[in-house]
Design an enzyme around this catalytic site. Structure first.
Site, PDB file in Angstrom:
ATOM      1  N   LYS A  38       1.007  -1.180  -0.012  1.00  0.00           N
ATOM      2  CA  LYS A  38       0.093   0.053   0.115  1.00  0.00           C
ATOM      3  C   LYS A  38       0.812   1.246  -0.182  1.00  0.00           C
ATOM      4  O   LYS A  38       0.574   2.274  -0.584  1.00  0.00           O
ATOM      5  CB  LYS A  38      -0.909  -0.085   1.298  1.00  0.00           C
ATOM      6  CG  LYS A  38      -2.083   0.984   1.293  1.00  0.00           C
ATOM      7  CD  LYS A  38      -2.814   0.859   2.448  1.00  0.00           C
ATOM      8  CE  LYS A  38      -3.766   2.153   2.658  1.00  0.00           C
ATOM      9  NZ  LYS A  38      -4.470   1.836   3.998  1.00  0.00           N
ATOM     10  N   CYS A  89     -14.070   3.598   1.513  1.00  0.00           N
ATOM     11  CA  CYS A  89     -13.094   3.552   0.311  1.00  0.00           C
ATOM     12  C   CYS A  89     -11.821   2.698   0.594  1.00  0.00           C
ATOM     13  O   CYS A  89     -11.117   3.215   1.658  1.00  0.00           O
ATOM     14  CB  CYS A  89     -12.634   4.857  -0.208  1.00  0.00           C
ATOM     15  SG  CYS A  89     -13.869   6.140  -0.073  1.00  0.00           S
ATOM     16  N   GLU A 149      -3.152   8.950  -5.110  1.00  0.00           N
ATOM     17  CA  GLU A 149      -3.833   7.881  -5.572  1.00  0.00           C
ATOM     18  C   GLU A 149      -3.895   7.552  -7.121  1.00  0.00           C
ATOM     19  O   GLU A 149      -3.868   8.661  -8.012  1.00  0.00           O
ATOM     20  CB  GLU A 149      -5.472   8.028  -5.319  1.00  0.00           C
ATOM     21  CG  GLU A 149      -5.871   7.982  -3.612  1.00  0.00           C
ATOM     22  CD  GLU A 149      -5.583   6.656  -2.957  1.00  0.00           C
ATOM     23  OE1 GLU A 149      -5.350   5.659  -3.734  1.00  0.00           O
ATOM     24  OE2 GLU A 149      -5.918   6.576  -1.780  1.00  0.00           O
ATOM     25  N   GLU A 151      -6.135   4.728  -9.238  1.00  0.00           N
ATOM     26  CA  GLU A 151      -6.831   3.631  -8.783  1.00  0.00           C
ATOM     27  C   GLU A 151      -7.688   3.485 -10.069  1.00  0.00           C
ATOM     28  O   GLU A 151      -8.302   4.179 -10.699  1.00  0.00           O
ATOM     29  CB  GLU A 151      -7.924   3.970  -7.693  1.00  0.00           C
ATOM     30  CG  GLU A 151      -6.824   4.144  -6.487  1.00  0.00           C
ATOM     31  CD  GLU A 151      -7.849   4.170  -5.253  1.00  0.00           C
ATOM     32  OE1 GLU A 151      -7.298   3.918  -4.175  1.00  0.00           O
ATOM     33  OE2 GLU A 151      -8.974   4.737  -5.466  1.00  0.00           O
TER      34      GLU A 151
END
Length: 235
Positions: A38, A89, A149, A151
């Protein structure tokens, strides 16, 4: 393991998740191409240099009055702290139960897991078969100079009355809103009132899909709105 000087102030819980959780790397057609931490998946430097794109999901949970549950992300979140967003999320992880592509089952399994982790919503309140995958979006958004991000985000809708017990490590606040209350939140965010901010992915969904999909939620015709073949590239 990261930039110790920059990461020294990172919350212990968030640090553990950053290095232990393995996100699913995909290409722009949503084909799995690998996995990474992550931490690496959210470093703008790596996102830009290696075009790292990971799979994600955004849950929109409505109660029986068709009000949408929103959360404010905790102050200790590494990306987008204290920003208001949709119900939940997060990311499916690189594990067998969350890699199942058929009917987005892996993503739905992950959503059930994170609703418990973040909001304390028991699994029996949100059965996996009650999530409706409505679409997919692909977006990129910087959070600050270091984080961001990139995504491929599955948009999951569910209508359930649930028990909510937010985890303070993840969530600063929650509220249910109707359409008019959400429009007022949008107005305040646009005007910069009270420092109120919305997450970029939530804003993309609001601006492109949410209110027409809300009509389907109220009519009980949400399946008619689903389009899982298209990947919407939004900016």
């Amino acid at each position: 393991m990261g930039d110790s000087a920059v990461d020294a102030g990172m919350d212990e819980v968030q640090r553990r998740l950053m290095f232990e959780d393995e996100c699913i790397l995909v290409d722009e057609n949503d084909r799995v191409v690998g996995h990474d931490t992550k931490y690496n998946c959210h470093l703008m430097e790596k996102i830009e240099a290696e075009n790292l794109l990971h799979r994600a999901f955004s849950v929109f949970l409505f109660n029986s009055k068709y009000e949408l549950l929103l959360q404010q992300r905790s102050a200790t979140k590494v990306t987008f702290p204290l920003v208001w967003t949709n119900t939940c999320c997060s990311h499916p992880l690189y594990r067998e139960s969350e890699l199942i592509d058929q009917n987005a089952l892996g993503v739905r399994n992950a959503a059930q897991r994170k609703l418990l982790d973040e909001l304390g919503i028991p699994a029996e309140d949100v059965p996996v078969d009650q999530f409706t995958p409505l679409g997919r979006i692909l977006y990129k958004a910087p959070s600050d100079g270091k984080w961001g991000e990139h995504e491929l985000d599955y948009l999951l809708f569910i209508v359930r009355d649930v028990n909510v017990h937010p985890n303070p490590d993840e969530v600063a606040d929650i509220k249910y809103v109707n359409r008019e209350e959400l429009k007022e939140l949008l107005r305040k965010a646009d005007a910069g009132e009270g420092g109120l901010k919305l997450s970029p992915w939530f804003r993309l969904v609001v601006d492109n899909f949410l209110f027409k999909w809300w009509d389907h939620v109220e009519k009980g015709t949400i399946q008619e709105a689903a389009d899982m073949k298209t990947i919407h590239k939004l900016t």
